[in-house]
Write an enzyme that holds these catalytic residues in place. Structure first.
Site, mmCIF file in Angstrom:
data_model
loop_
_atom_site.group_PDB
_atom_site.id
_atom_site.type_symbol
_atom_site.label_atom_id
_atom_site.label_comp_id
_atom_site.label_asym_id
_atom_site.label_seq_id
_atom_site.Cartn_x
_atom_site.Cartn_y
_atom_site.Cartn_z
ATOM 1 N N CYS A 20 -10.985 0.042 1.588
ATOM 2 C CA CYS A 20 -9.801 0.554 2.270
ATOM 3 C C CYS A 20 -10.164 1.634 3.297
ATOM 4 O O CYS A 20 -10.906 2.564 2.980
ATOM 5 C CB CYS A 20 -8.832 1.135 1.236
ATOM 6 S SG CYS A 20 -7.293 1.639 1.978
ATOM 7 N N TRP B 116 -13.400 -8.761 0.857
ATOM 8 C CA TRP B 116 -12.673 -8.258 2.018
ATOM 9 C C TRP B 116 -11.331 -7.682 1.607
ATOM 10 O O TRP B 116 -10.708 -8.156 0.654
ATOM 11 C CB TRP B 116 -12.482 -9.371 3.060
ATOM 12 C CG TRP B 116 -11.736 -10.563 2.560
ATOM 13 C CD1 TRP B 116 -10.412 -10.795 2.683
ATOM 14 C CD2 TRP B 116 -12.277 -11.691 1.847
ATOM 15 N NE1 TRP B 116 -10.085 -11.986 2.097
ATOM 16 C CE2 TRP B 116 -11.209 -12.568 1.575
ATOM 17 C CE3 TRP B 116 -13.563 -12.052 1.425
ATOM 18 C CZ2 TRP B 116 -11.370 -13.765 0.889
ATOM 19 C CZ3 TRP B 116 -13.731 -13.248 0.733
ATOM 20 C CH2 TRP B 116 -12.646 -14.089 0.472
ATOM 21 N N GLY B 117 -10.909 -6.649 2.334
ATOM 22 C CA GLY B 117 -9.629 -5.997 2.038
ATOM 23 C C GLY B 117 -8.461 -6.832 2.537
ATOM 24 O O GLY B 117 -8.607 -7.638 3.470
ATOM 25 N N ARG C 75 1.706 -6.914 3.278
ATOM 26 C CA ARG C 75 1.215 -5.664 2.679
ATOM 27 C C ARG C 75 1.001 -4.588 3.746
ATOM 28 O O ARG C 75 1.233 -3.405 3.514
ATOM 29 C CB ARG C 75 -0.093 -5.939 1.922
ATOM 30 C CG ARG C 75 -0.537 -4.782 1.055
ATOM 31 C CD ARG C 75 -1.732 -5.176 0.183
ATOM 32 N NE ARG C 75 -1.743 -4.445 -1.063
ATOM 33 C CZ ARG C 75 -2.264 -3.233 -1.211
ATOM 34 N NH1 ARG C 75 -2.809 -2.619 -0.203
ATOM 35 N NH2 ARG C 75 -2.226 -2.634 -2.374
ATOM 36 N N SER D 93 0.843 -1.196 0.000
ATOM 37 C CA SER D 93 0.000 0.000 0.000
ATOM 38 C C SER D 93 0.881 1.251 0.000
ATOM 39 O O SER D 93 0.403 2.341 -0.269
ATOM 40 C CB SER D 93 -0.934 -0.008 1.203
ATOM 41 O OG SER D 93 -0.185 0.132 2.375
ATOM 42 N N ASP D 94 2.160 1.080 0.293
ATOM 43 C CA ASP D 94 3.068 2.233 0.308
ATOM 44 C C ASP D 94 4.372 1.855 -0.388
ATOM 45 O O ASP D 94 5.239 1.215 0.204
ATOM 46 C CB ASP D 94 3.329 2.664 1.758
ATOM 47 C CG ASP D 94 4.241 3.883 1.826
ATOM 48 O OD1 ASP D 94 4.706 4.344 0.762
ATOM 49 O OD2 ASP D 94 4.504 4.364 2.939
HETATM 50 P P1 RVP Z 1 -11.283 -1.436 -5.369
HETATM 51 O O1 RVP Z 1 -11.168 -1.767 -6.834
HETATM 52 O O2 RVP Z 1 -11.825 -0.069 -5.126
HETATM 53 O O3 RVP Z 1 -12.044 -2.486 -4.613
HETATM 54 O O4 RVP Z 1 -9.798 -1.368 -4.796
HETATM 55 C C1 RVP Z 1 -8.895 -2.433 -4.878
HETATM 56 C C2 RVP Z 1 -7.551 -1.981 -4.361
HETATM 57 O O5 RVP Z 1 -7.641 -1.623 -2.970
HETATM 58 C C3 RVP Z 1 -6.475 -3.047 -4.394
HETATM 59 O O6 RVP Z 1 -5.903 -3.240 -5.662
HETATM 60 C C4 RVP Z 1 -5.477 -2.526 -3.367
HETATM 61 O O7 RVP Z 1 -4.600 -1.543 -3.911
HETATM 62 C C5 RVP Z 1 -6.375 -1.831 -2.354
HETATM 63 N N1 RVP Z 1 -6.607 -2.640 -1.147
HETATM 64 C C6 RVP Z 1 -6.638 -3.987 -1.014
HETATM 65 N N2 RVP Z 1 -6.899 -4.272 0.264
HETATM 66 C C7 RVP Z 1 -7.016 -3.087 0.874
HETATM 67 C C8 RVP Z 1 -7.273 -2.872 2.297
HETATM 68 O O8 RVP Z 1 -7.562 -3.798 3.043
HETATM 69 N N3 RVP Z 1 -7.184 -1.625 2.736
HETATM 70 N N4 RVP Z 1 -6.858 -2.093 -0.003
#
Ligand code: RVP
Length: 452
Positions: free
Chosen positions: A270, A357-358, A369, A214-215
């Site tokens: 996110c 789920w994230g 990550r 993420s970073d």
């Molecule tokens: P979206 O398409 O809006 O669902 O976003 C997917 C993106 O969110 C991923 O490709 C990743 O960069 C990010 N992500 C994945 N997990 C999480 C989290 O738990 N915060 N964020």
């Protein structure tokens, strides 16, 4: 790639089945890396084992399962036939086929086992992995088959060809395939175990790698890219990210990244911005990074493609991302909603949803990550665990999205994404226009709810 869509490096999104479907449509999946090196490499192998037109067997059952269990399996997948393998896995030993023509829930005892009603392998026509698609099609028609199992010399199931696959294959003119007609697939990697993971993924046949973080503005990413360059030169391609400004972009471009991914905090699941105050609006981030990419190309002659990742919920969001300068997009929620995603389907109040789920949620616990310095523990969550409305087949969704995107390009007089970057005109939206648009969407949702 003929279709500039990639699926997110997430456990709820990028499985072998989804990767194959997306490659058939001309896009690319990145198999997630929140697993052991062996597990991820096996998923890449599962995709690479498939030649265009041959299908990953996703509806499988053990011979010892009951007819009741196979009924539920077929009903929930809306399919007529399941493949019987010794362990119920897609590449187990092929034992037979069982379809809705082989038993009737009211005629047969649902506690009986699948073996009692299946058509055993010995009575079925199968083909070896060396068969070509047109030969498979001939076998299907000569023997009046609905399914042709492809079985290797050890008796293990490799894939299946369905009667309509040949026709379908003819429709997929833009498949992402390599020189051996195998589907292309990407894979996420991390900056911790890359010395073991990258060789295993390269060995398994991964076509493209991406550092999953993420970073991404970090010395660890630079070291990971340096490792790839030292070991493989330009033979292995690796993207890096995520970044949200020009400084982050330039750091990764100088480090030798083959593409850079943009977006922190914008993903639909996110909550990093709420939790840490880290992140940036997706459009602002993209505008900044696109400027840096173009400056870098002018200075060095090297064009580093950009992937817009996170928060692209509708087709119009994708259109704006391309207009702002993205070369391709990465989508999580969009693909999680599709039948081909690995997440379970659930029925809530008569409507179908998929779980999504994230990677920063406790469910995923993706500590490579989201490293909080706590070993294998997530000290706090950066992602949520929820549901998204079920959207049916990936093929239909991608088809519609591409038709819409092409239509958007045409409205701007562009026939390529590069022309679109140059010619699209973006204007600030007034508060009134924004509210009007939002009200229209709410009204439309209300009407469709009422109609339902
Ligand atoms: P979206 O398409 O809006 O669902 O976003 C997917 C993106 O969110 C991923 O490709 C990743 O960069 C990010 N992500 C994945 N997990 C999480 C989290 O738990 N915060 N964020």
């Amino acid at each position: 790639m003929a279709t500039p869509l990639t699926s997110a490096i997430m456990g709820a999104v990028s499985s072998p089945r989804l990767a194959i479907a997306l490659a058939q449509c001309g896009g690319l999946s990145f198999i997630h890396q929140n697993n052991t090196v062996e597990e991820q490499a096996a998923m890449v192998t599962a995709v690479k084992r498939h030649k265009a037109g041959f299908r990953f067997s996703d509806i499988n059952i053990k011979p010892s399962a009951t007819l009741g269990e196979v009924t539920i399996l077929l009903e929930s997948a809306e399919r007529d036939v399941a493949v019987v393998t010794d362990d119920g896995s897609p590449h187990g030993t092929f034992i037979g086929l069982i379809s809705t023509d082989d038993f009737h829930p009211r005629r047969h005892n649902l506690d009986d086992d699948v073996a009692s009603r299946m058509r055993p392998a010995a009575d079925l026509v199968t083909a070896p992995p060396t068969v070509s698609l047109s030969e498979a099609n001939t076998l299907i028609w000569d023997n009046r088959l609905d399914v042709l199992p492809i079985v290797d010399g050890t008796g293990a199931l490799q894939s299946i060809v369905l009667r309509r696959d040949y026709e379908l294959h003819k429709q997929f003119r833009n498949e992402s395939i390599d020189a051996e007609k195998r589907f292309r697939v990407g894979a996420g990697v991390n900056t911790r175990d890359y010395r073991e993971r990258i060789p295993a993924l390269v060995e398994a046949g991964a076509d493209l790698l991406c550092i999953d973080s993420s970073d991404g503005f970090s010395v660890w990413q630079s070291e990971t890219i340096a490792y790839v360059r030292e070991r493989y030169g330009d033979r292995v391609r690796i993207g890096a990210g995520n970044v949200v400004d020009g400084r982050g972009f330039r750091y990764l471009a100088d480090a030798g990244a083959d593409f850079v991914k943009v977006g922190i905090g914008g993903g639909s699941i996110c909550i990093t911005r709420d939790q840490k105050g880290i992140g940036r609006g997706q459009a602002s981030a993209l505008i900044d990074v696109v400027e840096a990419r173009d400056a870098y190309a002018r200075e060095t002659g090297i064009y580093v493609p950009l992937c817009c990742d996170g928060g692209l919920i509708t087709d119009s969001h994708m259109a704006v991302a391309f207009a702002l300068g993205a070369d391709f997009v990465m989508l999580g929620r969009y693909f999680a909603r599709c039948a081909e995603s690995p997440a379970p389907i659930v029925r809530v109040g008569g409507q179908l949803f998929k779980e999504y789920w994230g990677e920063g949620s406790n469910r995923a616990r993706n500590v490579t990550r989201y490293d909080h310095g706590g070993g294998t523990k997530l000290t706090f969550e950066e992602g949520v665990d929820g549901y998204v409305p079920y959207a049916g087949s990936l093929y239909d969704n991608v088809d519609t999205t591409i038709v819409k995107l092409k239509s958007t390009l045409i409205s701007c007089g562009a026939t390529t994404i590069a022309d679109f970057h140059r010619d699209a005109v973006l204007v600030p939206v007034s508060q009134q226009s924004f509210l009007q648009n939002t009200a229209e969407i709410q009204l439309r949702d209300l009407q469709s709810d009422t109609a339902r």
